[in-house]
Design an enzyme around this catalytic site. Structure first.
Site, PDB file in Angstrom:
ATOM      1  N   GLY A  60      15.179  35.079 -27.122  1.00  0.00           N
ATOM      2  CA  GLY A  60      15.628  33.256 -26.896  1.00  0.00           C
ATOM      3  C   GLY A  60      14.402  33.174 -26.400  1.00  0.00           C
ATOM      4  O   GLY A  60      14.040  32.532 -25.762  1.00  0.00           O
TER       5      GLY A  60
ATOM      6  N   GLU B 248      13.282  42.665 -37.312  1.00  0.00           N
ATOM      7  CA  GLU B 248      12.350  40.493 -37.711  1.00  0.00           C
ATOM      8  C   GLU B 248      10.750  41.442 -37.189  1.00  0.00           C
ATOM      9  O   GLU B 248      10.155  42.119 -36.420  1.00  0.00           O
ATOM     10  CB  GLU B 248      12.320  39.839 -36.437  1.00  0.00           C
ATOM     11  CG  GLU B 248      14.095  39.291 -36.297  1.00  0.00           C
ATOM     12  CD  GLU B 248      14.315  38.238 -35.256  1.00  0.00           C
ATOM     13  OE1 GLU B 248      15.275  37.824 -35.622  1.00  0.00           O
ATOM     14  OE2 GLU B 248      12.993  38.510 -33.672  1.00  0.00           O
TER      15      GLU B 248
ATOM     16  N   ARG C 224      22.993  43.564 -35.149  1.00  0.00           N
ATOM     17  CA  ARG C 224      23.713  42.673 -35.423  1.00  0.00           C
ATOM     18  C   ARG C 224      24.033  42.500 -37.100  1.00  0.00           C
ATOM     19  O   ARG C 224      22.714  42.500 -37.219  1.00  0.00           O
ATOM     20  CB  ARG C 224      24.599  42.492 -34.690  1.00  0.00           C
ATOM     21  CG  ARG C 224      23.660  40.989 -34.151  1.00  0.00           C
ATOM     22  CD  ARG C 224      23.905  40.016 -33.054  1.00  0.00           C
ATOM     23  NE  ARG C 224      21.586  40.039 -32.222  1.00  0.00           N
ATOM     24  CZ  ARG C 224      21.504  38.441 -33.217  1.00  0.00           C
ATOM     25  NH1 ARG C 224      21.673  38.145 -34.091  1.00  0.00           N
ATOM     26  NH2 ARG C 224      20.273  38.353 -32.761  1.00  0.00           N
TER      27      ARG C 224
HETATM   28  P1  ADP Z   1      12.597  36.209 -28.521  1.00  0.00           P
HETATM   29  O1  ADP Z   1      13.171  37.705 -28.090  1.00  0.00           O
HETATM   30  O2  ADP Z   1      12.347  36.367 -26.437  1.00  0.00           O
HETATM   31  O3  ADP Z   1      13.331  35.522 -29.165  1.00  0.00           O
HETATM   32  P2  ADP Z   1      10.812  37.928 -30.016  1.00  0.00           P
HETATM   33  O4  ADP Z   1       9.776  38.779 -29.982  1.00  0.00           O
HETATM   34  O5  ADP Z   1      11.899  37.932 -31.330  1.00  0.00           O
HETATM   35  O6  ADP Z   1      11.943  37.256 -28.619  1.00  0.00           O
HETATM   36  O7  ADP Z   1       9.867  36.724 -30.257  1.00  0.00           O
HETATM   37  C1  ADP Z   1      10.300  34.676 -30.861  1.00  0.00           C
HETATM   38  C2  ADP Z   1       9.515  33.635 -31.806  1.00  0.00           C
HETATM   39  O8  ADP Z   1       7.657  34.110 -30.816  1.00  0.00           O
HETATM   40  C3  ADP Z   1       9.027  34.634 -32.629  1.00  0.00           C
HETATM   41  O9  ADP Z   1       9.858  34.422 -33.988  1.00  0.00           O
HETATM   42  C4  ADP Z   1       7.127  34.537 -33.036  1.00  0.00           C
HETATM   43  O10 ADP Z   1       7.925  32.704 -33.046  1.00  0.00           O
HETATM   44  C5  ADP Z   1       6.962  34.049 -31.876  1.00  0.00           C
HETATM   45  N1  ADP Z   1       6.163  35.070 -31.574  1.00  0.00           N
HETATM   46  C6  ADP Z   1       6.419  35.932 -31.042  1.00  0.00           C
HETATM   47  N2  ADP Z   1       5.446  37.211 -30.999  1.00  0.00           N
HETATM   48  C7  ADP Z   1       4.161  36.875 -31.293  1.00  0.00           C
HETATM   49  C8  ADP Z   1       3.316  36.966 -31.551  1.00  0.00           C
HETATM   50  N3  ADP Z   1       2.902  38.046 -31.234  1.00  0.00           N
HETATM   51  N4  ADP Z   1       2.428  35.932 -32.284  1.00  0.00           N
HETATM   52  C9  ADP Z   1       2.187  34.434 -32.592  1.00  0.00           C
HETATM   53  N5  ADP Z   1       4.187  34.306 -32.442  1.00  0.00           N
HETATM   54  C10 ADP Z   1       4.924  35.372 -31.882  1.00  0.00           C
END
Ligand code: ADP
Length: 646
Positions: free
Chosen positions: A164, A274, A296
């Protein structure tokens, strides 16, 4: 196949799972909190078991009580939905220890993907591209800062236990690193009890593209990609499949990487890999990196179902009951394009604040699939996520599907709470999005335009007026005519902070003029119902003294009790004006009288109510222009005060 399963969830996803149970002849057991006792998922299920309480901790997170409910009702398996216990490996262990089947991956697969650093290392080993970065165990600030330098700024600090967006910090330059690290670590410690972070390259203007995978514990297939780049604060808003601009080569590369990821952990069931994609220069097979795997069913799974024709919940049940994968990769193909919009009860102008309320009216267009856990009359409570529904459309091409999305959103009707419907509609019309030119920063950049609410028009107000006085439902316009022996009627309405003085003049059968703050709208009844200045009327829902006029956007207008109308509103400094047309009942002052601010100067009778007209300031009466018994128009000056000495 199972004979009975228990669904350890609520809302739209519980209903979604029960739908498939119905189709397969599987008995569905629901569980519910006290506040959900009458919920739609409870009504749909064959059997329901109360967990008590209201908060998730008191209800849907009570693994022991859920397992006991499954045993008591003869369920052989538990479907976790998403959220709640769906990615909790200890729950999976407990379910299996109780001799039941968890409809999802093994506890070890969930654990393998549970921490971002371990997942990245595992994926790199399996040959899946990961975002360049440091995910080592040495957490000393110096080492992390050196690694950040080596990666090259900008960098992203991420909590390894994160979710999140918590514990995530973007750092633009070396001088901001130490502070950002300290705050990410402390946020991560508070939120997840684990301060460990990883550092990775920050991809500027990235796209979020994820691949749906499905495994049977041995083999895995992918069901193509979804683009979830339309995000607000890392929360998905509109998702689509396939991804705009996707090439066969890149789809192949991503699909194969996702299958490798799933097979590396012996994945069983539905999962999502993802990826973050650098879309700055078109989609290239070497421009995507693993971010995380969600073990999931995802909220946005319906867009994949729409383009593949696969019922993912059916696959989940079949694989969990021991069947092999229902088909091979070659059997899967993409047909058309699909969008999903997440409809929430939220106050967009107030900064997307979650809202609550009773859904006094709820209707979805037939052309769309609406996955929802609520019905008309249900309450969006503060205890859970304020999602009302997911509106899903499918078309032969992206352009067709997008047109269908716009139509579906403007035909969706919700009364009783504020929603993000207008925001979704604005997004669906956004030029960049329409062109398929998406990235995760799109919403943030254009937020002001996307949340701008157009002004209420007199035509909309006139529709509310007719509905509030019941004329829109008169079976024959003549009845409407006959309803009003006095041919003029006044009505005060409020729409947000705006106040509207409306005057209704019945000119003849089926002919009504509505003056809205002086602007006249001609309402005429014809073969197809009422038209307003020639335009067909929108659907209007009336409850109590409120009219919800549906459309793009929807407006809510409240009939004001005339006594609530601030008579002072029509009083501008020197002049005391009639705030609405009416009869002057009494005048209390004459020329030369000294008055104090707030003194009652006259009484106006309008809408069968008496309104006091008050002095807006201290002063001396210069002139009285109206006498008791006279009929006056809105805005007529009744009393003038002497000019103030400056
Ligand atoms: P969480 O598990 O907290 O949701 P994520 O790793 O899934 O975090 O990342 C959430 C969002 O953050 C991604 O959908 C993307 O929009 C942005 N994000 C994540 N990693 C990167 C990155 N290396 N560079 C730019 N944006 C990122």
């Amino acid at each position: 196949m199972f004979d009975t399963i228990l669904i350890a969830n609520r809302g739209e996803i519980a209903c979604r799972v029960i739908d498939t149970c119905r189709r397969l002849g599987v008995r569905a057991v629901a569980v519910h909190s006290d506040v959900d006792a009458q919920a739609r998922h409870v009504e749909m299920a064959d059997v329901a078991v109360s967990l008590g309480g209201a908060t998730p901790a008191e209800s849907y997170l009570r693994g022991d009580a859920i397992i006991a409910a499954a045993q008591a009702t003869g369920a052989q398996a538990i479907h976790p939905g998403y959220g709640f216990l769906s990615e909790n490996p200890d729950f999976v262990d407990a379910v299996e220890a109780a001799g039941l089947v968890f409809i999802g991956p093994s506890a070890s697969a969930i654990r393998a993907m549970g921490l971002k650093d371990a997942a990245k290392a595992l994926m790199a080993e399996a040959g899946v591209p990961v975002v360049p970065g440091y995910q080592g165990s040495d957490q000393s600030p110096d080492v992390l800062a050196k690694e950040a330098d080596a990666i090259g700024y900008p960098v992203l600090i991420k909590a390894v236990a994160g979710g999140g967006g918590k514990g995530m910090r973007l750092v633009e330059a070396p001088k901001g690193f130490a502070d950002a690290l300290a705050s990410a670590q402390s946020e991560a410690k508070t939120a997840f009890g684990n301060p460990h972070v990883l550092i990775e390259k920050y991809i500027t203007s990235p796209r979020h593209i994820e691949v749906q995978v499905f495994g049977d514990g041995g083999r895995a297939v992918h069901l193509f990609e979804r683009d979830c780049s339309l995000q607000r604060r890392h929360q998905k808003v509109i998702e689509e499949a396939p991804a705009p601009g996707m090439t066969p080569k890149m789809r192949d590369a991503m699909g194969q990487a996702a299958v490798r990821a799933a097979e590396a952990i012996g994945y069983k069931g539905a999962g999502t890999v993802e990826f973050i994609v650098d879309g700055s220069d078109g989609l290239r097979p070497d421009g995507f990196w693993f971010m995380e795997m969600n073990t999931r069913l995802q909220v946005e799974h319906p867009v994949t179902e729409a383009i593949t024709g696969v019922d993912l919940v059916e696959w989940q049940l079949r694989v969990a009951s021991g069947e092999p994968l229902p088909c091979s990769q070659e059997d899967l193909s993409i047909a058309g394009h699909s969008f999903e919009a997440r409809l929430y009860a939220e106050d967009v102008p107030a900064g997307f604040l979650p809202a609550t309320g009773r859904l006094s009216h709820l209707a979805f267009p037939e052309e769309a699939r609406a996955d929802t856990g609520v019905r008309t009359g249900d309450v969006i409570s503060p205890h859970y996520d304020p999602m009302i529904a997911k509106v899903i459309v499918h078309g032969s091409s992206r352009a067709v599907a997008l047109r269908k999305l716009r139509r579906a959103l403007s035909a969706t009707q919700v009364a009783g709470t504020v929603t993000n419907l207008a925001f979704l509609g604005a997004l669906a019309r956004h030029a960049g999005f329409s062109a398929g030119d998406v990235d995760t920063g799109l919403i943030g950049r254009d937020l002001a335009a996307l949340t701008d609410v157009p002004d209420l028009t007199p035509v909309v107000a006139a529709q509310a007026v007719l509905a509030l006085i019941g004329l829109d439902r008169a079976p024959r316009p003549l009845d409407g005519f006959a309803l009003w022996s006095p041919v003029m009627q006044d009505l005060a309405l409020a729409c947000g902070d705006d106040m509207l003085c409306c005057q209704i003049t019945t000119c003849g059968p089926g002919e009504i003029d509505v003056a809205v703050n002086g602007q006249i709208v001609a309402a005429r009844h014809g073969a197809n119902g009422w038209r307003f200045d020639g335009q067909p009327g929108a659907a209007v829902f009336v409850e109590d003294e409120s009219a919800t006029v549906f459309g793009d956007p929807t407006f809510v207008l409240r009939r004001l009790d005339p006594l609530d109308v601030d008579a002072g509103a029509g009083t501008s400094g020197d002049l005391v004006e009639a705030p609405m047309p009416g009869l002057v009942r009494q005048v209390f002052v004459s020329a030369g009288a000294e008055v104090a601010k707030g003194d009652r100067l006259a009484i106006l009778e309008a809408m069968k109510m008496e309104h006091s007209l008050l002095a807006a300031r201290d002063g001396v009466v210069a002139e009285v222009m109206a006498e008791a018994g006279s009929q006056v128009e809105a805005g007529a000056v009744l009393i003038r005060l002497e000019e103030e000495d400056i």
